[in-house]
Design a protein around this motif. Sequence first.
Motif, mmCIF file in Angstrom:
data_model
loop_
_atom_site.group_PDB
_atom_site.id
_atom_site.type_symbol
_atom_site.label_atom_id
_atom_site.label_comp_id
_atom_site.label_asym_id
_atom_site.label_seq_id
_atom_site.Cartn_x
_atom_site.Cartn_y
_atom_site.Cartn_z
ATOM 1 N N SER A 27 79.680 43.582 16.056
ATOM 2 C CA SER A 27 80.324 43.902 14.793
ATOM 3 C C SER A 27 81.298 45.052 14.979
ATOM 4 O O SER A 27 81.279 45.754 15.972
ATOM 5 C CB SER A 27 79.265 44.262 13.750
ATOM 6 N N THR A 28 82.148 45.241 13.986
ATOM 7 C CA THR A 28 83.158 46.280 14.063
ATOM 8 C C THR A 28 82.517 47.662 14.002
ATOM 9 O O THR A 28 81.612 47.919 13.224
ATOM 10 C CB THR A 28 84.154 46.125 12.901
ATOM 11 N N SER A 29 83.040 48.585 14.838
ATOM 12 C CA SER A 29 82.502 49.931 14.897
ATOM 13 C C SER A 29 82.808 50.694 13.607
ATOM 14 O O SER A 29 83.882 50.565 13.035
ATOM 15 C CB SER A 29 83.092 50.683 16.087
ATOM 16 N N THR A 30 81.833 51.488 13.177
ATOM 17 C CA THR A 30 82.035 52.357 12.019
ATOM 18 C C THR A 30 82.238 53.809 12.449
ATOM 19 O O THR A 30 82.295 54.700 11.609
ATOM 20 C CB THR A 30 80.837 52.276 11.069
ATOM 21 N N HIS A 31 82.341 54.039 13.746
ATOM 22 C CA HIS A 31 82.513 55.387 14.263
ATOM 23 C C HIS A 31 83.984 55.779 14.280
ATOM 24 O O HIS A 31 84.871 54.942 14.186
ATOM 25 C CB HIS A 31 81.930 55.489 15.679
ATOM 26 N N ALA A 32 84.216 57.073 14.438
ATOM 27 C CA ALA A 32 85.587 57.567 14.527
ATOM 28 C C ALA A 32 86.266 56.984 15.771
ATOM 29 O O ALA A 32 85.624 56.788 16.813
ATOM 30 C CB ALA A 32 85.586 59.090 14.601
ATOM 31 N N PRO A 33 87.560 56.702 15.687
ATOM 32 C CA PRO A 33 88.273 56.148 16.839
ATOM 33 C C PRO A 33 88.653 57.240 17.836
ATOM 34 O O PRO A 33 88.563 58.446 17.536
ATOM 35 C CB PRO A 33 89.526 55.552 16.206
ATOM 36 N N VAL A 34 89.081 56.831 19.021
ATOM 37 C CA VAL A 34 89.684 57.755 19.976
ATOM 38 C C VAL A 34 91.037 58.195 19.406
ATOM 39 O O VAL A 34 91.825 57.376 18.944
ATOM 40 C CB VAL A 34 89.890 57.083 21.340
ATOM 41 N N THR A 35 91.286 59.487 19.400
ATOM 42 C CA THR A 35 92.560 60.004 18.897
ATOM 43 C C THR A 35 93.259 60.799 19.999
ATOM 44 O O THR A 35 92.647 61.166 21.007
ATOM 45 C CB THR A 35 92.362 60.900 17.661
ATOM 46 N N THR A 36 94.536 61.063 19.780
ATOM 47 C CA THR A 36 95.323 61.800 20.766
ATOM 48 C C THR A 36 95.991 62.994 20.105
ATOM 49 O O THR A 36 96.538 62.881 19.005
ATOM 50 C CB THR A 36 96.407 60.901 21.390
ATOM 51 N N VAL A 37 95.909 64.148 20.756
ATOM 52 C CA VAL A 37 96.642 65.331 20.310
ATOM 53 C C VAL A 37 97.556 65.767 21.444
ATOM 54 O O VAL A 37 97.195 65.671 22.620
ATOM 55 C CB VAL A 37 95.694 66.485 19.911
#
Length: 270
Positions: free
Chosen positions: A3-13
């Motif tokens: 199923s689709t993840s409900t967690h925060a995605p990988v982000t880039t700064v």
Amino acid sequence: MSSTSTHAPVTTVMHPLRSRLLTVTAIDDIGPRMRRVVLGGEDLEADFPAPPFAAPDHVKIVVPDPVTGEIPLPPIVDDRLGRTPGAEPIFRDYTVRRVDAEHLVLDFVLHDHGPAGRWVGAARVGDPLGVLGPRGSHLYPSDYERYVLVADETALPAVGRWLDEPDWDAEVTVLAVVGGVDEYPLAPRARSTVQWQVLPASERPAALAAAAALVADDTDAFLWAAGEADSLKPLRRALRERGVDRARYDIDGYWRRGVAGLDHHVADDD
């Protein structure tokens, strides 16, 4: 299918681009083929970017010109690399193993081919080295119950950074596919296990692909993998075939056999 993840995605700064001329302050052989180099100097700023859960953060090193011994460190112009008069700089990417206000620690796989390998094999305390970046950080979610970290020799410093995260109580499984025993020191950590597999290059793709099974049916598991680009392709395919949500894994080809200075930021054709 997962199923689709409900967690925060990988982000880039992104970080301001910085150029430094540093000096080797210590050298330590930490494994049969691994050498740790500690760098310091006035150019090492106190606010060197080191956010949490950004284990694969890397810098570009600039090695001395093999003829002149000079380091053609490019200037920074409008947050971009400027032109370097004379010799073209030779860049190679290396994971930031650890950093503080006085020390930048990089770990190298010892080998006798390539400019970085030749440099570190002959490096001595007091030698200079150019360092650029990190240009940006991938920030990984910290709230999964379980993590699977997959690495060859070149990605073990990043695994070390993962395991060093303070106050992080997730369950962690490390799959290290390497060329020899005692390849790299990984500190013990509660709720963590390390599976060492000593394999030749021809057998590594299948072993890496098997890691897909560790996260396929667990929606509270995240997989991170890095190493030789072609050996990781079967793992990517296995994750897709099992329907693992793309948000639950990140795979990075650090290098490719037979290719000098691979740009691992370019999307893989797999």
